[in-house]
Design an enzyme around this catalytic site. Sequence first.
Site, PDB file in Angstrom:
ATOM      1  N   ASP A   9       0.881  -1.153   0.000  1.00 34.43           N
ATOM      2  CA  ASP A   9       0.000   0.000   0.000  1.00 34.43           C
ATOM      3  C   ASP A   9       0.930   1.217   0.000  1.00 34.43           C
ATOM      4  OD1 ASP A   9      -2.300   1.672   0.482  1.00 34.43           O
ATOM      5  OD2 ASP A   9      -1.628   1.801   2.555  1.00 34.43           O
ATOM      6  N   LEU A  10       0.397   2.354  -0.424  1.00 36.38           N
ATOM      7  CA  LEU A  10       1.243   3.551  -0.512  1.00 36.38           C
ATOM      8  C   LEU A  10       1.119   4.430   0.744  1.00 36.38           C
ATOM      9  CD1 LEU A  10       2.946   5.623  -2.237  1.00 36.38           C
ATOM     10  CD2 LEU A  10       0.763   6.491  -3.081  1.00 36.38           C
ATOM     11  N   ASP A  11      -0.073   5.016   0.904  1.00 36.44           N
ATOM     12  CA  ASP A  11      -0.274   6.010   1.967  1.00 36.44           C
ATOM     13  C   ASP A  11      -0.138   5.385   3.347  1.00 36.44           C
ATOM     14  OD1 ASP A  11      -0.902   8.046   0.074  1.00 36.44           O
ATOM     15  OD2 ASP A  11      -2.924   7.240  -0.107  1.00 36.44           O
ATOM     16  N   THR A  17       1.926  10.025   3.766  1.00 33.46           N
ATOM     17  CA  THR A  17       0.806  10.739   3.137  1.00 33.46           C
ATOM     18  C   THR A  17      -0.536  10.484   3.827  1.00 33.46           C
ATOM     19  OG1 THR A  17       1.048   8.977   1.522  1.00 33.46           O
ATOM     20  CG2 THR A  17       1.626  11.192   0.796  1.00 33.46           C
ATOM     21  N   LYS A  45      -8.988   5.256   6.130  1.00 32.91           N
ATOM     22  CA  LYS A  45      -7.744   4.707   5.591  1.00 32.91           C
ATOM     23  C   LYS A  45      -8.030   3.599   4.574  1.00 32.91           C
ATOM     24  CE  LYS A  45      -4.627   5.899   9.312  1.00 32.91           C
ATOM     25  NZ  LYS A  45      -3.781   5.403  10.402  1.00 32.91           N
ATOM     26  N   GLY A  46      -7.435   3.717   3.426  1.00 32.72           N
ATOM     27  CA  GLY A  46      -7.597   2.714   2.381  1.00 32.72           C
ATOM     28  C   GLY A  46      -8.871   2.871   1.566  1.00 32.72           C
ATOM     29  N   ARG A  49     -11.776   8.306  -2.104  1.00 30.24           N
ATOM     30  CA  ARG A  49     -12.186   9.680  -1.802  1.00 30.24           C
ATOM     31  C   ARG A  49     -13.712   9.805  -1.808  1.00 30.24           C
ATOM     32  NH1 ARG A  49     -10.159  13.396  -6.298  1.00 30.24           N
ATOM     33  NH2 ARG A  49      -8.352  12.056  -6.013  1.00 30.24           N
ATOM     34  N   SER A 111      -2.793   0.796  -4.361  1.00 24.76           N
ATOM     35  CA  SER A 111      -3.334   1.890  -3.537  1.00 24.76           C
ATOM     36  C   SER A 111      -4.692   2.359  -4.047  1.00 24.76           C
ATOM     37  CB  SER A 111      -2.353   3.077  -3.576  1.00 24.76           C
ATOM     38  OG  SER A 111      -2.949   4.216  -3.003  1.00 24.76           O
ATOM     39  N   ALA A 112      -5.522   2.789  -3.100  1.00 19.94           N
ATOM     40  CA  ALA A 112      -6.833   3.343  -3.473  1.00 19.94           C
ATOM     41  C   ALA A 112      -6.701   4.754  -4.036  1.00 19.94           C
ATOM     42  CB  ALA A 112      -7.736   3.386  -2.239  1.00 19.94           C
ATOM     43  N   SER A 113      -5.550   5.363  -3.842  1.00 24.71           N
ATOM     44  CA  SER A 113      -5.407   6.782  -4.182  1.00 24.71           C
ATOM     45  C   SER A 113      -5.283   7.031  -5.678  1.00 24.71           C
ATOM     46  CB  SER A 113      -4.183   7.360  -3.479  1.00 24.71           C
ATOM     47  OG  SER A 113      -3.979   8.688  -3.905  1.00 24.71           O
ATOM     48  N   ASN A 115      -4.033   9.693  -6.618  1.00 27.21           N
ATOM     49  CA  ASN A 115      -2.815  10.508  -6.685  1.00 27.21           C
ATOM     50  C   ASN A 115      -1.550   9.648  -6.580  1.00 27.21           C
ATOM     51  OD1 ASN A 115      -3.848  13.367  -6.688  1.00 27.21           O
ATOM     52  ND2 ASN A 115      -4.889  12.604  -4.864  1.00 27.21           N
ATOM     53  N   LYS A 142     -10.959  -0.653  -1.537  1.00 28.29           N
ATOM     54  CA  LYS A 142     -10.804  -1.522  -0.367  1.00 28.29           C
ATOM     55  C   LYS A 142     -11.968  -1.243   0.595  1.00 28.29           C
ATOM     56  CE  LYS A 142      -5.857  -0.766  -0.946  1.00 28.29           C
ATOM     57  NZ  LYS A 142      -4.624  -0.138  -0.434  1.00 28.29           N
ATOM     58  N   GLU A 166       0.137  -3.388   4.520  1.00 24.61           N
ATOM     59  CA  GLU A 166      -0.988  -2.441   4.630  1.00 24.61           C
ATOM     60  C   GLU A 166      -1.068  -1.779   5.999  1.00 24.61           C
ATOM     61  OE1 GLU A 166      -3.618  -0.826   3.891  1.00 24.61           O
ATOM     62  OE2 GLU A 166      -3.989  -1.370   1.836  1.00 24.61           O
ATOM     63  N   ASP A 167      -1.520  -0.521   6.032  1.00 22.22           N
ATOM     64  CA  ASP A 167      -1.720   0.132   7.334  1.00 22.22           C
ATOM     65  C   ASP A 167      -3.204   0.325   7.649  1.00 22.22           C
ATOM     66  OD1 ASP A 167      -2.216   2.132   5.404  1.00 22.22           O
ATOM     67  OD2 ASP A 167      -1.736   3.707   6.850  1.00 22.22           O
TER      68      ASP A 167
HETATM   69  C1  BG6 Z   1      -5.913   5.763   0.334  1.00 17.62           C
HETATM   70  C2  BG6 Z   1      -5.942   6.515   1.638  1.00 17.62           C
HETATM   71  O1  BG6 Z   1      -4.636   5.302   0.075  1.00 17.62           O
HETATM   72  O2  BG6 Z   1      -6.322   6.621  -0.736  1.00 17.62           O
HETATM   73  C3  BG6 Z   1      -7.324   7.102   1.861  1.00 17.62           C
HETATM   74  O3  BG6 Z   1      -5.622   5.626   2.685  1.00 17.62           O
HETATM   75  C4  BG6 Z   1      -7.716   7.972   0.684  1.00 17.62           C
HETATM   76  O4  BG6 Z   1      -7.329   7.834   3.056  1.00 17.62           O
HETATM   77  C5  BG6 Z   1      -7.637   7.145  -0.595  1.00 17.62           C
HETATM   78  O5  BG6 Z   1      -9.029   8.472   0.850  1.00 17.62           O
HETATM   79  C6  BG6 Z   1      -7.999   7.943  -1.848  1.00 17.62           C
HETATM   80  O6  BG6 Z   1      -7.011   8.894  -2.106  1.00 17.62           O
HETATM   81  P1  BG6 Z   1      -7.132  10.029  -3.207  1.00 17.62           P
HETATM   82  O7  BG6 Z   1      -5.723  10.559  -3.331  1.00 17.62           O
HETATM   83  O8  BG6 Z   1      -7.612   9.391  -4.471  1.00 17.62           O
HETATM   84  O9  BG6 Z   1      -8.081  11.042  -2.696  1.00 17.62           O
HETATM   85 MG    MG Z   2      -2.600   3.207   3.646  1.00 13.22          MG
END
Ligand code: BG6
Ligand code: MG
Length: 244
Positions: A9-11, A17, A45-46, A49, A111-113, A115, A142, A166-167
């Site tokens: 996982d990233l964040d 982050t 977390k995970g 958005r 990662s779910a992000s 970004n 997730k 994973e965190d």
């Molecule tokens: C996950 C974070 O990695 O990404 C979450 O743990 C976050 O807290 C999710 O909401 C989505 O991120 P982003 O950057 O797409 O808003």
């Molecule tokens: Mg994380």
Amino acid sequence: MGLRAVIFDLDGVITDTSRFHYLCWKKLADQHRIFFDEEFNERFKGVSRKDCVRMLFPEIKDDVQLHELAEQKNRYYVEMIRQITPADLFDGTRELLCELHEHGIKTAIGSASKNTLLVLQKLEIAHWFDAIADGTEVAHSKPAPDVFELCARKLRVACSQCVVVEDAQAGIQAAHAAGMTAVGVGSRDLLPEADWVVNSVRDVDLELLNRLVLENQRLRAGEDKKGRQVGDTGGDHWVVCRFK
Ligand code: BG6
Ligand code: MG
């Protein structure tokens, strides 16, 4: 048999982050006079958005309004991550990735992000991974297994031969839903379902990951169907049998 890939996982796992996500949700919540603290943030977390904004504003049903709130949070976040540099990579990450590569173990980011690429570029480590899967590519975030299953497909590795680091509780559940072994980074109180818990990636090495995968494979194969705790039950680490 045995370990073939590690999905990170990233964040909050390889860089801080997770803290930035929290601060941005907090800023948005404060502006709308909504209570939000670190305990509430654990549930974010995970999680995508879109799902987070729904949790923060449960009374708002209008998608356009929810979208604008999520965009506002993201503007804060994108501004905040501009400050990231390679020095923000957590200690131990580079060493662990080197050890894995030296032994032919594949690596990925799951990662779910949305970004993810931006953060990896700021850290200057995108090229260290054999595959990257993120929130831009999957329909369900997730605890659904989608992002980790996509990593396994990209790596061409069976899910049972992958370990996820994973965190987030949602991330541990996603890893298990994919049939993978899950190492939690953080506290055992917050990650009760993890197969093993460490304080940071510094405490993870190839020997540990390989052992956990083999244990889970043995359990799956029915060598221990008792559903009891196995492995080291002392200290900060423990393994819980999930295959009852
Ligand atoms: C996950 C974070 O990695 O990404 C979450 O743990 C976050 O807290 C999710 O909401 C989505 O991120 P982003 O950057 O797409 O808003
Ligand atoms: Mg994380």
